[in-house]
Motif scaffolding. Structure first.
Motif, PDB file in Angstrom:
ATOM      1  N   GLU A  52       0.831  -1.214   0.000  1.00 12.73           N
ATOM      2  CA  GLU A  52       0.000   0.000   0.000  1.00 12.73           C
ATOM      3  C   GLU A  52       0.862   1.260   0.000  1.00 12.73           C
ATOM      4  OE1 GLU A  52      -2.859  -0.290   3.164  1.00 12.73           O
ATOM      5  OE2 GLU A  52      -4.219  -1.484   1.918  1.00 12.73           O
ATOM      6  N   ARG A  53       1.975   1.215   0.739  1.00 15.10           N
ATOM      7  CA  ARG A  53       2.866   2.397   0.733  1.00 15.10           C
ATOM      8  C   ARG A  53       3.402   2.653  -0.662  1.00 15.10           C
ATOM      9  NH1 ARG A  53       4.282   0.717   5.869  1.00 15.10           N
ATOM     10  NH2 ARG A  53       6.080  -0.524   5.191  1.00 15.10           N
ATOM     11  N   ARG A  54       3.761   1.567  -1.353  1.00  9.96           N
ATOM     12  CA  ARG A  54       4.291   1.748  -2.711  1.00  9.96           C
ATOM     13  C   ARG A  54       3.188   2.168  -3.681  1.00  9.96           C
ATOM     14  NH1 ARG A  54       7.490  -0.959   0.176  1.00  9.96           N
ATOM     15  NH2 ARG A  54       9.729  -1.111  -0.232  1.00  9.96           N
ATOM     16  N   MET A  55       1.969   1.700  -3.463  1.00  5.41           N
ATOM     17  CA  MET A  55       0.845   2.148  -4.297  1.00  5.41           C
ATOM     18  C   MET A  55       0.647   3.657  -4.143  1.00  5.41           C
ATOM     19  SD  MET A  55      -2.059  -0.759  -3.666  1.00  5.41           S
ATOM     20  CE  MET A  55      -1.948  -2.406  -4.324  1.00  5.41           C
ATOM     21  N   THR A  56       0.646   4.113  -2.887  1.00  7.41           N
ATOM     22  CA  THR A  56       0.459   5.550  -2.644  1.00  7.41           C
ATOM     23  C   THR A  56       1.565   6.351  -3.316  1.00  7.41           C
ATOM     24  OG1 THR A  56      -0.718   5.144  -0.571  1.00  7.41           O
ATOM     25  CG2 THR A  56       0.303   7.312  -0.829  1.00  7.41           C
ATOM     26  N   ASP A  57       2.836   5.897  -3.169  1.00  3.86           N
ATOM     27  CA  ASP A  57       3.956   6.580  -3.829  1.00  3.86           C
ATOM     28  C   ASP A  57       3.748   6.626  -5.336  1.00  3.86           C
ATOM     29  OD1 ASP A  57       5.171   6.881  -1.406  1.00  3.86           O
ATOM     30  OD2 ASP A  57       6.705   5.325  -1.711  1.00  3.86           O
ATOM     31  N   PHE A  58       3.322   5.475  -5.900  1.00  4.90           N
ATOM     32  CA  PHE A  58       3.165   5.405  -7.351  1.00  4.90           C
ATOM     33  C   PHE A  58       2.066   6.356  -7.824  1.00  4.90           C
ATOM     34  CE2 PHE A  58       2.094   3.910 -11.499  1.00  4.90           C
ATOM     35  CZ  PHE A  58       3.272   3.379 -11.994  1.00  4.90           C
ATOM     36  N   VAL A  59       0.938   6.362  -7.096  1.00  6.43           N
ATOM     37  CA  VAL A  59      -0.189   7.231  -7.478  1.00  6.43           C
ATOM     38  C   VAL A  59       0.239   8.698  -7.382  1.00  6.43           C
ATOM     39  CG1 VAL A  59      -2.515   7.985  -6.821  1.00  6.43           C
ATOM     40  CG2 VAL A  59      -1.952   5.540  -6.837  1.00  6.43           C
ATOM     41  N   ALA A  60       0.978   9.035  -6.319  1.00 11.36           N
ATOM     42  CA  ALA A  60       1.419  10.422  -6.133  1.00 11.36           C
ATOM     43  C   ALA A  60       2.285  10.863  -7.312  1.00 11.36           C
ATOM     44  CB  ALA A  60       2.192  10.552  -4.820  1.00 11.36           C
ATOM     45  N   ASN A  89       0.784  13.116 -10.055  1.00 15.90           N
ATOM     46  CA  ASN A  89       1.322  14.383  -9.571  1.00 15.90           C
ATOM     47  C   ASN A  89       0.403  15.033  -8.534  1.00 15.90           C
ATOM     48  OD1 ASN A  89       3.291  16.335  -9.436  1.00 15.90           O
ATOM     49  ND2 ASN A  89       2.428  17.569 -11.096  1.00 15.90           N
ATOM     50  N   VAL A  90       0.082  14.245  -7.510  1.00 19.64           N
ATOM     51  CA  VAL A  90      -0.761  14.743  -6.411  1.00 19.64           C
ATOM     52  C   VAL A  90      -0.016  14.521  -5.086  1.00 19.64           C
ATOM     53  CG1 VAL A  90      -2.953  14.337  -7.612  1.00 19.64           C
ATOM     54  CG2 VAL A  90      -1.970  12.515  -6.184  1.00 19.64           C
ATOM     55  N   PRO A  91      -0.372  15.287  -4.043  1.00 15.73           N
ATOM     56  CA  PRO A  91       0.277  15.078  -2.739  1.00 15.73           C
ATOM     57  C   PRO A  91      -0.026  13.686  -2.189  1.00 15.73           C
ATOM     58  CG  PRO A  91      -1.051  17.104  -2.754  1.00 15.73           C
ATOM     59  CD  PRO A  91      -1.369  16.358  -4.020  1.00 15.73           C
ATOM     60  N   ASP A  92       0.822  13.226  -1.252  1.00 13.54           N
ATOM     61  CA  ASP A  92       0.677  11.882  -0.685  1.00 13.54           C
ATOM     62  C   ASP A  92      -0.707  11.640  -0.092  1.00 13.54           C
ATOM     63  OD1 ASP A  92       3.173  11.234  -1.441  1.00 13.54           O
ATOM     64  OD2 ASP A  92       4.035  11.084   0.576  1.00 13.54           O
ATOM     65  N   ALA A  93      -1.265  12.625   0.612  1.00 11.31           N
ATOM     66  CA  ALA A  93      -2.566  12.427   1.268  1.00 11.31           C
ATOM     67  C   ALA A  93      -3.654  12.181   0.222  1.00 11.31           C
ATOM     68  CB  ALA A  93      -2.921  13.636   2.135  1.00 11.31           C
ATOM     69  N   GLU A  94      -3.603  12.944  -0.870  1.00 11.92           N
ATOM     70  CA  GLU A  94      -4.575  12.760  -1.953  1.00 11.92           C
ATOM     71  C   GLU A  94      -4.344  11.406  -2.643  1.00 11.92           C
ATOM     72  OE1 GLU A  94      -7.174  14.124  -2.880  1.00 11.92           O
ATOM     73  OE2 GLU A  94      -7.496  13.683  -5.011  1.00 11.92           O
ATOM     74  N   ASP A 143      -7.318   4.173  -2.005  1.00 13.69           N
ATOM     75  CA  ASP A 143      -8.417   3.505  -1.312  1.00 13.69           C
ATOM     76  C   ASP A 143      -9.734   3.651  -2.089  1.00 13.69           C
ATOM     77  OD1 ASP A 143      -9.393   2.211   1.218  1.00 13.69           O
ATOM     78  OD2 ASP A 143     -10.638   4.013   1.239  1.00 13.69           O
ATOM     79  N   HIS A 144      -9.954   4.839  -2.640  1.00 10.60           N
ATOM     80  CA  HIS A 144     -11.177   5.106  -3.414  1.00 10.60           C
ATOM     81  C   HIS A 144     -11.282   4.154  -4.620  1.00 10.60           C
ATOM     82  CE1 HIS A 144     -14.314   7.336  -5.473  1.00 10.60           C
ATOM     83  NE2 HIS A 144     -13.530   7.507  -6.513  1.00 10.60           N
ATOM     84  N   TYR A 145     -10.178   4.004  -5.357  1.00  9.16           N
ATOM     85  CA  TYR A 145     -10.196   3.117  -6.531  1.00  9.16           C
ATOM     86  C   TYR A 145     -10.364   1.664  -6.105  1.00  9.16           C
ATOM     87  CZ  TYR A 145      -8.575   7.109  -9.284  1.00  9.16           C
ATOM     88  OH  TYR A 145      -8.459   8.322  -9.899  1.00  9.16           O
ATOM     89  N   TRP A 146      -9.760   1.297  -4.965  1.00  6.26           N
ATOM     90  CA  TRP A 146      -9.907  -0.082  -4.469  1.00  6.26           C
ATOM     91  C   TRP A 146     -11.382  -0.373  -4.196  1.00  6.26           C
ATOM     92  CZ3 TRP A 146     -11.506  -2.056   0.337  1.00  6.26           C
ATOM     93  CH2 TRP A 146     -11.256  -3.424   0.534  1.00  6.26           C
TER      94      TRP A 146
END
Ligand code: MG
Length: 219
Positions: free
Chosen positions: A32-40, A44-49, A55-58
């Motif tokens: 999940e940490r790597r997913m968040t990094d990849f999405v960010a 090109n969005v901040p980590d929180a977004e 989670d939203h897409y999941w």
């Protein structure tokens, strides 16, 4: 004692993550940490977004990848490689589970929303390599993830699964709905039950559950 409900089962379908290893390994936290990094980085969005979108897409599509592909036209290959580049040292071999699965009669497959190469690494770390007749990832379902019906249709056709004689073991309750509709026996593998009409059995101990199925039956 559920043994009779499984006496005609000839096809055994196992999810991978948090099913063939315990959630206490927290392997998915790394992913999940790597997913968040990849999405960010990809959007090109901040980590929180990025974490919110993951989670939203999941929730909406079954996997983060499916949302990224559907809404942003993302190529799956680099994503799957990045999110699965994790430390497998948190997993340990499970000889009990190996012998319980080895003793099952018939055809056994792994069906994961991750990639097959990732699944092979998890199976190796758990001492479960060479045990299954096939290992199927999201790439075998044209990147349709469970719980989408297309995912089950594609993988079961490729693997030759006859749902009326099959059982599915899975930690995500959503992913047992289609198998139940297809006539499969459904087993929710998780520390706590999630009662639902499409969940026929629950176990917190997959090895123990499988051994009960194979215990000698009295006439
Ligand atoms: Mg899982």
């Amino acid at each position: 004692m559920p043994a009779n409900a499984f006496s005609d089962v000839a096809h055994w379908v196992f999810d991978l993550d948090n099913t063939l290893y315990p959630p206490s390994a927290r392997l998915f936290d790394q992913i999940e940490r790597r997913m968040t990094d990849f999405v960010a980085r990809a959007l090109n969005v901040p980590d929180a977004e990025a974490d919110h979108l993951r989670d939203h897409y999941w929730r909406l599509y079954g996997t983060t990848l499916a949302g990224l592909m559907h809404e942003h036209g993302l190529e799956p290959g680099p994503y799957l490689e990045a999110v699965h580049d994790i430390d497998f040292g948190v997993l340990s071999p499970d000889p009990d589970l190996r012998s319980a699965i080895a003793d099952l009669p018939g055809h056994k497959i792994v069906f994961t929303n991750g990639s097959a190469p990732y699944a092979d690494r998890v199976l190796a770390a758990r001492g479960l390599a060479g045990l299954f007749d096939g290992v199927f990832g999201v790439e075998h379902a044209e990147y349709h993830p469970k719980p989408q019906p297309e995912a089950f249709a594609a993988v079961f056709a490729k693997a030759g699964i006859a749902p009326s004689r099959a059982a599915m073991f899975e930690d995500d309750p959503r992913n047992l709905a289609v198998p139940h509709d297809l006539g499969m026996r459904t087993v929710h593998v998780a520390p706590a039950p999630t009662p639902a009409p499409h969940i026929q059995h629950h176990t917190a101990d997959l090895s123990g559950f499988l051994r009960l199925l194979r215990a000698p039956r009295h006439p």
